[in-house]
Design an enzyme around this catalytic site. Structure first.
Site, PDB file in Angstrom:
ATOM      1  N   GLY A   8       0.826  -1.203   0.000  1.00 25.83           N
ATOM      2  CA  GLY A   8       0.000   0.000   0.000  1.00 25.83           C
ATOM      3  C   GLY A   8       0.863   1.256   0.000  1.00 25.83           C
ATOM      4  O   GLY A   8       0.487   2.293   0.532  1.00 25.83           O
ATOM      5  N   SER A  10       1.603   3.344  -2.244  1.00 26.99           N
ATOM      6  CA  SER A  10       1.223   4.480  -3.082  1.00 26.99           C
ATOM      7  C   SER A  10       0.212   5.400  -2.395  1.00 26.99           C
ATOM      8  O   SER A  10      -0.094   6.476  -2.899  1.00 26.99           O
ATOM      9  CB  SER A  10       0.626   3.986  -4.411  1.00 26.99           C
ATOM     10  OG  SER A  10      -0.561   3.240  -4.178  1.00 26.99           O
ATOM     11  N   ASP A  59      -2.019  -8.009  -6.050  1.00 24.96           N
ATOM     12  CA  ASP A  59      -3.140  -7.987  -5.122  1.00 24.96           C
ATOM     13  C   ASP A  59      -2.786  -8.866  -3.927  1.00 24.96           C
ATOM     14  O   ASP A  59      -2.614 -10.076  -4.076  1.00 24.96           O
ATOM     15  CB  ASP A  59      -4.402  -8.508  -5.823  1.00 24.96           C
ATOM     16  CG  ASP A  59      -5.656  -8.410  -4.965  1.00 24.96           C
ATOM     17  OD1 ASP A  59      -5.535  -8.232  -3.730  1.00 24.96           O
ATOM     18  OD2 ASP A  59      -6.763  -8.543  -5.528  1.00 24.96           O
ATOM     19  N   VAL A  60      -2.665  -8.259  -2.743  1.00 24.99           N
ATOM     20  CA  VAL A  60      -2.239  -9.017  -1.559  1.00 24.99           C
ATOM     21  C   VAL A  60      -3.240 -10.098  -1.171  1.00 24.99           C
ATOM     22  O   VAL A  60      -2.906 -11.011  -0.415  1.00 24.99           O
ATOM     23  CB  VAL A  60      -1.978  -8.093  -0.350  1.00 24.99           C
ATOM     24  CG1 VAL A  60      -0.863  -7.098  -0.647  1.00 24.99           C
ATOM     25  CG2 VAL A  60      -3.257  -7.388   0.100  1.00 24.99           C
ATOM     26  N   TYR A 150     -13.509  -3.582  10.001  1.00 21.45           N
ATOM     27  CA  TYR A 150     -12.165  -2.998  10.043  1.00 21.45           C
ATOM     28  C   TYR A 150     -11.521  -3.210  11.411  1.00 21.45           C
ATOM     29  O   TYR A 150     -10.355  -3.595  11.524  1.00 21.45           O
ATOM     30  CB  TYR A 150     -12.265  -1.506   9.708  1.00 21.45           C
ATOM     31  CG  TYR A 150     -10.952  -0.815   9.466  1.00 21.45           C
ATOM     32  CD1 TYR A 150     -10.189  -1.109   8.339  1.00 21.45           C
ATOM     33  CD2 TYR A 150     -10.481   0.155  10.346  1.00 21.45           C
ATOM     34  CE1 TYR A 150      -8.989  -0.454   8.096  1.00 21.45           C
ATOM     35  CE2 TYR A 150      -9.283   0.822  10.115  1.00 21.45           C
ATOM     36  CZ  TYR A 150      -8.544   0.508   8.990  1.00 21.45           C
ATOM     37  OH  TYR A 150      -7.345   1.166   8.756  1.00 21.45           O
ATOM     38  N   LYS A 154      -8.119  -5.464  12.056  1.00 22.29           N
ATOM     39  CA  LYS A 154      -6.929  -4.864  12.658  1.00 22.29           C
ATOM     40  C   LYS A 154      -6.685  -5.415  14.062  1.00 22.29           C
ATOM     41  O   LYS A 154      -5.525  -5.549  14.491  1.00 22.29           O
ATOM     42  CB  LYS A 154      -7.067  -3.344  12.692  1.00 22.29           C
ATOM     43  CG  LYS A 154      -7.135  -2.685  11.316  1.00 22.29           C
ATOM     44  CD  LYS A 154      -5.885  -2.947  10.499  1.00 22.29           C
ATOM     45  CE  LYS A 154      -5.858  -2.120   9.214  1.00 22.29           C
ATOM     46  NZ  LYS A 154      -4.644  -2.391   8.402  1.00 22.29           N
TER      47      LYS A 154
END
Length: 239
Positions: A8, A10, A59-60, A150, A154
């Site tokens: 990520g 960028s 793509d992870v 999310y 996380k």
């Protein structure tokens, strides 16, 4: 010169981390998925400034594609610094959250962590030096309305951070998580105005991507060799 991969890379926080690691003398691999043009522009900027960098796109969430990309990168040498920064939002209150919103967020943040980190761990162990930093969120520490997916992703990353830190501690590798609060990036536009930030953040301002990058740079340095398995918040005293 150590080689550093920032997933990520960028995006707002990712780009700041890439610039800082390059300034510290590392060869930075700027990862993107859909933002390959931005990643290459950042590489050009770093190289023009005298740094060393290259761009990579995958793509992870796709295990095979990620493994193939990492194998190519490892041909040039071990990646000893890894910053897992890739993540997405798909916010909705839980009763109205779709299965797609749940799985897409968990897939990038949690499965992406596995897909990228697992193939790089053994090569890192062989060098007996490594730094892994997982970018998390205040939402994983305190929770947040509309972000059950999310927060869950996380929060699981926090647990993975602590467990992996135990596994690799004797090999000179540290594993930590950084949990930012409200940071000045495109992801907060339209979500928090100045008044809302003043109410939510005791320091009454949003953090800067460069401030997160400074923390990551410290955790990936020799100066942080005895810091591992920690969740480090950077949120202006929100919690």
């Amino acid at each position: 010169m150590k080689r550093a991969l920032v997933t990520g890379g960028s995006g707002g926080i990712g780009a700041a981390i890439c610039r800082r690691l390059a300034a510290d003398g590392h060869h930075v691999i700027v990862h993107a998925n859909r933002g390959s043009e931005r990643a290459q522009a950042l590489v050009d900027e770093i190289v023009a400034g005298g740094g060393s960098a290259e761009a990579v796109a995958f793509d992870v969430t796709e295990r095979a594609a990620t493994s193939a990309a990492l194998e190519r990168l490892l041909e040039a040498g071990t990646i000893q610094i890894l910053v897992n920064n890739a993540g997405i939002h798909a916010d909705a209150v839980f009763p109205g959250m779709s299965a797609e919103q749940w799985h897409s967020v968990v897939d990038v943040s949690l499965n992406g962590f596995f897909n990228v980190t697992q193939p790089l761990t053994l090569p890192m162990i062989r060098t007996r030096w490594g730094r892994i930093v997982n970018i998390s969120s205040v939402a994983a520490v305190a929770g947040n309305r509309g972000q059950v997916n999310y927060s869950a992703a996380k929060g699981a990353l926090h647990a993975a951070t602590k467990s992996l830190a135990l596994e690799v501690a004797s090999r000179g590798i540290t594993v930590n998580a950084v949990a930012p609060g409200i940071i000045e990036t495109g992801m907060i536009e339209g979500s928090f105005d100045a008044d809302a930030i003043k109410k939510l953040v005791p320091m009454q301002r949003a953090g800067k991507p460069e401030e997160v990058a400074d923390l990551v740079a410290f955790l990936t340095s020799d100066r942080a060799a005895y810091i591992s398995g920690q969740i480090v918040s950077i949120n202006g005293a929100m919690i």
